[in-house]
Structure formats: C-alpha cells, structure tokens
Design a protein around this motif. Structure first.
Motif, PDB file in Angstrom:
ATOM      1  N   GLU A 183       0.838  -1.207   0.000  1.00  0.00           N
ATOM      2  CA  GLU A 183       0.000   0.000   0.000  1.00  0.00           C
ATOM      3  C   GLU A 183       0.867   1.249   0.000  1.00  0.00           C
TER       4      GLU A 183
ATOM      5  N   GLU B  54      -1.509  -3.326  -7.450  1.00  0.00           N
ATOM      6  CA  GLU B  54      -2.931  -3.461  -7.072  1.00  0.00           C
ATOM      7  C   GLU B  54      -3.353  -4.926  -7.042  1.00  0.00           C
ATOM      8  N   LYS B  55      -2.884  -5.711  -8.021  1.00  0.00           N
ATOM      9  CA  LYS B  55      -3.189  -7.146  -8.033  1.00  0.00           C
ATOM     10  C   LYS B  55      -2.570  -7.831  -6.818  1.00  0.00           C
ATOM     11  N   ARG B  56      -1.355  -7.444  -6.487  1.00  0.00           N
ATOM     12  CA  ARG B  56      -0.675  -8.025  -5.336  1.00  0.00           C
ATOM     13  C   ARG B  56      -1.433  -7.696  -4.047  1.00  0.00           C
TER      14      ARG B  56
ATOM     15  N   THR C 288      -4.638  -7.078  -3.767  1.00  0.00           N
ATOM     16  CA  THR C 288      -5.855  -7.889  -3.767  1.00  0.00           C
ATOM     17  C   THR C 288      -5.556  -9.309  -3.295  1.00  0.00           C
ATOM     18  N   TYR C 289      -4.469  -9.878  -3.793  1.00  0.00           N
ATOM     19  CA  TYR C 289      -4.069 -11.234  -3.401  1.00  0.00           C
ATOM     20  C   TYR C 289      -3.737 -11.295  -1.910  1.00  0.00           C
TER      21      TYR C 289
ATOM     22  N   LYS D 118      -4.794  -9.328   0.456  1.00  0.00           N
ATOM     23  CA  LYS D 118      -6.026  -9.180   1.247  1.00  0.00           C
ATOM     24  C   LYS D 118      -6.775 -10.509   1.323  1.00  0.00           C
ATOM     25  N   GLY D 119      -6.749 -11.276   0.248  1.00  0.00           N
ATOM     26  CA  GLY D 119      -7.358 -12.605   0.261  1.00  0.00           C
ATOM     27  C   GLY D 119      -6.651 -13.522   1.246  1.00  0.00           C
TER      28      GLY D 119
END
Length: 134
Positions: free
Chosen positions: A50, A86-88, A90-91, A93-94
């Motif tokens: 972030e 951003e993809k990282r 999202t991953y 956060k999962g």
C-alpha cells in the motif's frame, strides 16, 4: 454417552483425561499462535505494498519506473507497475481473510477445549469432595 468424547477417554482416570485435554489445548494454542505470526507477516506485506501504491500516486505521468530483476534494473511502465501492485494487494487481502478465518476457528476450538478441561476438573473436584465425605 457424549459422542464428542471417545469411549477410551471414559476408562482413563480423570487426571489422565485432564492431562490429555491440556496437551490438546496447548497444541491448539500453538497452532493459533502460528496463525497470529502469519497474520503479522501478511499485514507487513500489505502495508509495504500500500505504501508503494501511495508513492506511485505521487509520481508524474512521465516518471521512469525501474524493477530489479536479478542483478538488472528493467524499465517498466507506470500503469503496468500500478496494476501489478494493485493485483498483489488484492491477493494479499485474500490471504489475510483466509488467515483471519483460521484464527477465528482456532480460537473457537481453544475455547471448546478449555470448557472440556474445566468440566473434567469439576468432575475431579466433585469426586474428591465425595471421597472426603465418605
């Protein structure tokens, strides 16, 4: 008979049953502790990514971005770099959601095992009180 309690446990003395419950409890607590450590590592990764995304927001559109690939710096497009981060995020956060679920399940199992141990201790105390009265 309690279906959650194996019949073999009933034949053991209460002290042995209690010691077994304590061993199981400690093992569950160790597992939960590992999940807490894992969560801290994931939170660190999330905060770092972030921060990178925030720094990307401060850059001008014509800024040059380089990625370290082995010993070489490779030039990258700003939009591609933002998309990758951003993809990282999202991953990550999962992953965080998954470990939070494991922590919750582990804490529930620990609570149940603590109740079982407390029940055994109460049964033991009742037996001791009856033995003293006899």
């Amino acid at each position: 008979l309690d279906p959650a309690r194996p019949a073999a446990m009933d034949s053991l003395p209460l002290t042995a049953q209690f010691e077994q419950k304590l061993k199981e409890l400690k093992a569950l607590q160790a597992g939960v502790q590992k999940h807490y450590v894992n969560r801290e590592q994931i939170m660190t990764q999330l905060n770092e990514n972030e921060g990178v995304l925030k720094e990307f927001g401060l850059l001008e559109g014509d800024a040059q971005i380089f990625k370290l690939v082995g010993p070489v710096l490779v030039k990258q497009d700003l939009d591609d770099s933002k998309g990758n981060v951003e993809k990282r995020i999202t991953y990550i956060k999962g992953q965080l959601e998954d470990v939070e679920k494991l922590i919750k399940e582990g804490e529930e199992a620990v609570g149940k095992k603590q109740e079982e141990a407390a029940a055994l201790q109460n049964r033991y105390n009742e037996q001791q009180a009856q033995a003293q009265q006899a």
